[in-house]
Design an enzyme around this catalytic site. Structure first.
Site, mmCIF file in Angstrom:
data_model
loop_
_atom_site.group_PDB
_atom_site.id
_atom_site.type_symbol
_atom_site.label_atom_id
_atom_site.label_comp_id
_atom_site.label_asym_id
_atom_site.label_seq_id
_atom_site.Cartn_x
_atom_site.Cartn_y
_atom_site.Cartn_z
ATOM 1 N NE ARG A 88 28.944 27.133 3.389
ATOM 2 C CZ ARG A 88 29.104 28.040 4.493
ATOM 3 N NH1 ARG A 88 27.904 27.836 4.962
ATOM 4 N NH2 ARG A 88 29.626 29.403 5.320
ATOM 5 N NE ARG A 127 33.055 34.823 12.658
ATOM 6 C CZ ARG A 127 32.246 35.058 11.828
ATOM 7 N NH1 ARG A 127 30.899 34.832 12.044
ATOM 8 N NH2 ARG A 127 32.460 34.394 10.629
ATOM 9 N NE ARG A 133 33.796 30.595 13.092
ATOM 10 C CZ ARG A 133 33.118 31.099 11.809
ATOM 11 N NH1 ARG A 133 31.408 31.793 12.290
ATOM 12 N NH2 ARG A 133 32.900 30.393 10.543
HETATM 13 P P1 ADP Z 1 30.683 30.938 7.354
HETATM 14 O O1 ADP Z 1 29.651 31.641 6.498
HETATM 15 O O2 ADP Z 1 31.765 32.024 8.451
HETATM 16 O O3 ADP Z 1 32.126 30.346 6.691
HETATM 17 P P2 ADP Z 1 30.059 28.342 8.284
HETATM 18 O O4 ADP Z 1 30.197 28.774 10.365
HETATM 19 O O5 ADP Z 1 28.618 28.585 7.923
HETATM 20 O O6 ADP Z 1 31.130 30.267 8.751
HETATM 21 O O7 ADP Z 1 31.106 27.849 8.375
HETATM 22 C C1 ADP Z 1 31.810 26.954 8.637
HETATM 23 C C2 ADP Z 1 32.495 26.123 7.989
HETATM 24 O O8 ADP Z 1 31.751 24.631 7.688
HETATM 25 C C3 ADP Z 1 32.425 26.139 6.475
HETATM 26 O O9 ADP Z 1 34.233 27.198 6.000
HETATM 27 C C4 ADP Z 1 32.495 24.398 6.127
HETATM 28 O O10 ADP Z 1 33.894 24.148 6.345
HETATM 29 C C5 ADP Z 1 31.443 23.803 6.759
HETATM 30 N N1 ADP Z 1 29.796 24.209 6.300
HETATM 31 C C6 ADP Z 1 29.667 25.162 7.104
HETATM 32 N N2 ADP Z 1 27.992 25.112 6.408
HETATM 33 C C7 ADP Z 1 28.485 23.848 5.209
HETATM 34 C C8 ADP Z 1 27.362 23.742 4.081
HETATM 35 N N3 ADP Z 1 26.446 23.943 3.906
HETATM 36 N N4 ADP Z 1 28.502 22.882 3.102
HETATM 37 C C9 ADP Z 1 29.410 22.416 3.637
HETATM 38 N N5 ADP Z 1 30.135 23.253 4.327
HETATM 39 C C10 ADP Z 1 30.139 23.634 5.313
#
Ligand code: ADP
Length: 195
Positions: A88, A127, A133
Site C-alpha cells: 500500500r 457495510r 466494521r
Molecule cells: P480497506 O481497504 O477497506 O481500507 P483493509 O482491511 O485492507 O481495508 O485495511 C484496514 C486497515 O488495516 C487500514 O486502514 C490500515 O490501518 C491497516 N492496513 C491494512 N493493510 C495495510 C498495509 N499494507 N499497510 C499499512 N496498514 C495497513
C-alpha cells in the site's frame, strides 16, 4: 500464481480475493484481516495497531512488511497467493520486491479494481451498518479514501510499467466483476501449464 489485488477501500477487494483464492487454489493473504484478528485477540501486535486501524491510518511499513513476510513464508503459501491490501506504500513495494528476489520468485499479475468514488462511499457506509466494521463510519472512511489517493495510487504507478497490471471495472455486481477477473487471469494459468 502470485497476485496482488488493489483498489480503494470499498472496491470489493476482499470479496473478489476470496473468489480468486477458491478458483485458483491459492490462499488469500489480507493484511487488513490479519491486523483485525490481532486486535481481536489483544496480542502485542493488536495493541500496537488498534488505534491506527480505528482512525483509518496506515500501520508503519516495518511492522506490516514483517507480518507479510512471515505469512508468505508459511507452507501453504509456497505455490502462490493473492495479496489483498498489500503493498500500500512505495516502501512496501520495495520490501515485497526484495522478498520475492530472495526467493527467486516473481509476481504474475496485479488486479486493480476500478470503482467510482461515490459508489465507494455508499458501499462502505452500508457495510458499516451491516457488518459493524468499526472503521466503516463516515469520518474514517473519508480518511481512508484520502490515504488511498496519497499513498496507494503511487503504488499503481510503480506496477503499471511492469506490464502485469489488469484494470478491472469493479462498478457492477460481484458476479460481473468476478467474471472480468477470471477473463484476465485464466490466460495466465494456461501460460503456466504450457511452461
Ligand atoms: P480497506 O481497504 O477497506 O481500507 P483493509 O482491511 O485492507 O481495508 O485495511 C484496514 C486497515 O488495516 C487500514 O486502514 C490500515 O490501518 C491497516 N492496513 C491494512 N493493510 C495495510 C498495509 N499494507 N499497510 C499499512 N496498514 C495497513
Amino acid at each position: 500464481m502470485r497476485l496482488l489485488i488493489m483498489g480503494a477501500p470499498g472496491s470489493g477487494k476482499g470479496t473478489q480475493a476470496a473468489a480468486v483464492s477458491e478458483r485458483y487454489h491459492i490462499p488469500t493473504i489480507s493484511t487488513g484481516d490479519m491486523f483485525r484478528a490481532a486486535v481481536r485477540s489483544e496480542s502485542p501486535l493488536g495493541r500496537e495497531v488498534k488505534a491506527l486501524l480505528d482512525s483509518g491510518s496506515l500501520v508503519p511499513d516495518e511492522i506490516t512488511d514483517a507480518v507479510v513476510v512471515a505469512r508468505l513464508s508459511e507452507p501453504d503459501a509456497a505455490e502462490g497467493w493473492i495479496l489483498d491490501g498489500y503493498p500500500r506504500t512505495t516502501n512496501q513495494v520495495a520490501a515485497l520486491d526484495t522478498y520475492l528476489a530472495t526467493q527467486g520468485k516473481q509476481l504474475d499479475g496485479v488486479l486493480l479494481l476500478d470503482v467510482p468514488q461515490e459508489q465507494l462511499l455508499e458501499r462502505m457506509l452500508l457495510r458499516g451498518q451491516h457488518e459493524g466494521r468499526s472503521d466503516d463510519n463516515l469520518e474514517t472512511v473519508t480518511h481512508r479514501l484520502a490515504v488511498y489517493h496519497e499513498q496507494t495510487e503511487p503504488v499503481i504507478s510503480q506496477y503499471a510499467p511492469r506490464g502485469i497490471l489488469h484494470l478491472i471495472d469493479g462498478s457492477g455486481t460481484i458476479a460481473e466483476t468476478g467474471a472480468r477477473i477470471v477473463a484476465a487471469l485464466d490466460p495466465l494459468t494456461v501460460a503456466d501449464v504450457d511452461g
